[in-house]
Design an enzyme around this catalytic site. Structure first.
Site, PDB file in Angstrom:
ATOM      1  N   LYS A  86       0.854  -1.183   0.000  1.00 16.36           N
ATOM      2  CA  LYS A  86       0.000   0.000   0.000  1.00 16.36           C
ATOM      3  C   LYS A  86       0.888   1.229   0.000  1.00 16.36           C
ATOM      4  O   LYS A  86       2.009   1.212   0.532  1.00 16.36           O
ATOM      5  CB  LYS A  86      -0.895   0.022   1.237  1.00 16.36           C
ATOM      6  N   GLY A 187     -21.663   6.003   4.258  1.00 15.13           N
ATOM      7  CA  GLY A 187     -20.778   6.402   3.164  1.00 15.13           C
ATOM      8  C   GLY A 187     -21.446   6.225   1.815  1.00 15.13           C
ATOM      9  O   GLY A 187     -21.855   5.113   1.464  1.00 15.13           O
ATOM     10  N   GLY A 189     -19.999   7.345  -1.212  1.00 15.12           N
ATOM     11  CA  GLY A 189     -19.049   7.582  -2.286  1.00 15.12           C
ATOM     12  C   GLY A 189     -19.223   6.562  -3.388  1.00 15.12           C
ATOM     13  O   GLY A 189     -20.283   5.946  -3.527  1.00 15.12           O
ATOM     14  N   VAL A 191     -18.093   3.503  -3.824  1.00  7.88           N
ATOM     15  CA  VAL A 191     -18.432   2.145  -3.402  1.00  7.88           C
ATOM     16  C   VAL A 191     -19.765   2.113  -2.665  1.00  7.88           C
ATOM     17  O   VAL A 191     -20.653   1.314  -2.981  1.00  7.88           O
ATOM     18  CB  VAL A 191     -17.309   1.555  -2.526  1.00  7.88           C
TER      19      VAL A 191
END
Length: 360
Positions: A86, A187, A189, A191
């Site tokens: 990452k 959330g 967004g 996704v």
């Protein structure tokens, strides 16, 4: 190596025998980034790059360490011949991201010689991956031709989460469809909104929350759902709580507030600490380990990268077939959790560590 403003990285609680942690600074472009490689046991460490403003640099190091370990586990349980890595790019308060920074970051990835393969994450786009690709081949999530793997991983991540939620509902509630199942989605967004649309499309009732309240209101109106504030979403009485924003939201304070039977969502590192998985089990809440249920995106771009490196192509149909395995893996984890009396998070961690050669 020493973390900015802190002790040595290897003394940090989130350091987990990481193979390599690189702190990159390019004065000319203003790039400051951290690349963490947790494991390359199964192949090159693959995982997206998060472009984010961190008021405290130590938080960026912590993110890189935790997220790279999650990618090792995610790729292993998805059956991909990839390790876990990452990157985080530290942005200023204005979230400034320049072509020069992208080029410098591409050079940094190239300098790692293929040990790390980057892709989209929070704050990154397909266009960013195209820019990075000008400097290195070790990038995925590039624009895809119709019917081929690649491109924005968000819809594929949402598809995997949707299938995981359906599997959880069938396992715990005995339902074979989503009609009338109430899901609280945290959330909205790329996704989260994708998950909500898929759920509503199969008859689920959705309650939404997002830091952009207007965005949540618009989506709720489109889907015939309802909308609450971000401070209320975890207390909503529902069948499924689906966290799809930032991580570490399940802790000593929030778990007692949950009024649900299932926690299943795409946010990374949902458990603030490992023991919070046991808290969920003690409350009788079925937990879908985040790095298992949210693997759809890396399955898509990982297969894209592997095929391209082999001089081949991978179809989106093949990707969707592999994403279908997420539900089967989750069911295996839940069955073992019930049989052994240990939390689903412990079962998944044990399976993942065995797959990367770090089993007991």
């Amino acid at each position: 190596m020493t973390a900015p403003g802190s002790a040595a990285i290897w003394t940090m609680p989130d350091f987990d025998e990481h193979e390599r942690v690189e702190v990159i600074h390019d004065r000319a472009s203003g790039l400051t980034a951290i690349v963490a490689l947790h494991s390359t046991h199964r192949g090159p460490g693959a995982g997206g790059t998060r472009f984010w403003h961190y008021p405290q640099p130590l938080a960026a190091v912590r993110d890189a360490l935790r997220l790279s370990r999650g990618m090792s586990y995610k790729n292993a349980l998805a059956g991909l011949p990839l390790g876990g890595g990452k990157a985080v790019v530290l942005l200023d308060e204005q979230r400034t991201k320049t072509p020069e920074m992208l080029a410098a970051f591409g050079d940094a990835v190239e300098a790692l010689g293929g040990a790390y393969v980057t892709a989209e994450d929070v704050g990154a786009s397909v266009a960013d991956m195209e820019a990075i690709h000008q400097r290195t081949e070790h990038v995925c999530g590039l624009p895809a031709q119709p019917g081929q793997a690649g491109g924005d991983p968000g819809p594929y991540t949402a598809q995997g989460i949707f299938l995981g939620i359906k599997a959880a509902v069938q396992y715990r509630l005995g339902g074979k469809d989503m009609d009338g199942v109430h899901v609280a989605v945290q959330g909205c967004g790329s996704v989260g909104s994708g998950v909500a649309r898929l759920l509503a499309g199969e008859g689920a009732r959705v309650t939404l929350a997002d830091i952009d309240h207007a965005r949540a209101e618009v989506l709720a109106a489109q889907l015939g759902g309802s909308c609450v504030s971000t401070g209320e979403i975890m207390e909503v009485g529902c069948d499924v709580f689906s966290p799809n924003a930032l991580g570490a939201i399940l802790d000593d304070a929030t778990i007692p507030q949950l009024d649900c039977t299932i926690v299943a969502g795409g946010a990374n590192n949902q458990l603030a600490r490992a023991e919070h998985g046991e808290m969920l089990r003690e409350r009788g809440i079925l937990y879908a380990p985040d790095y298992v249920i949210n693997a759809g995106g890396i399955i898509n771009v990982g297969l894209e990268y592997l095929a391209r490196r082999a001089g081949e192509t991978c179809s989106s149909a093949t990707v969707m077939e592999r994403i279908g395995g997420i539900a089967r893996t989750l069911t295996t984890i839940w069955e073992e959790s019930e049989r052994s009396g240990t939390g689903a998070h412990e079962v998944a961690d044990r399976m993942a560590r065995e797959a990367i050669g770090r089993g007991e």
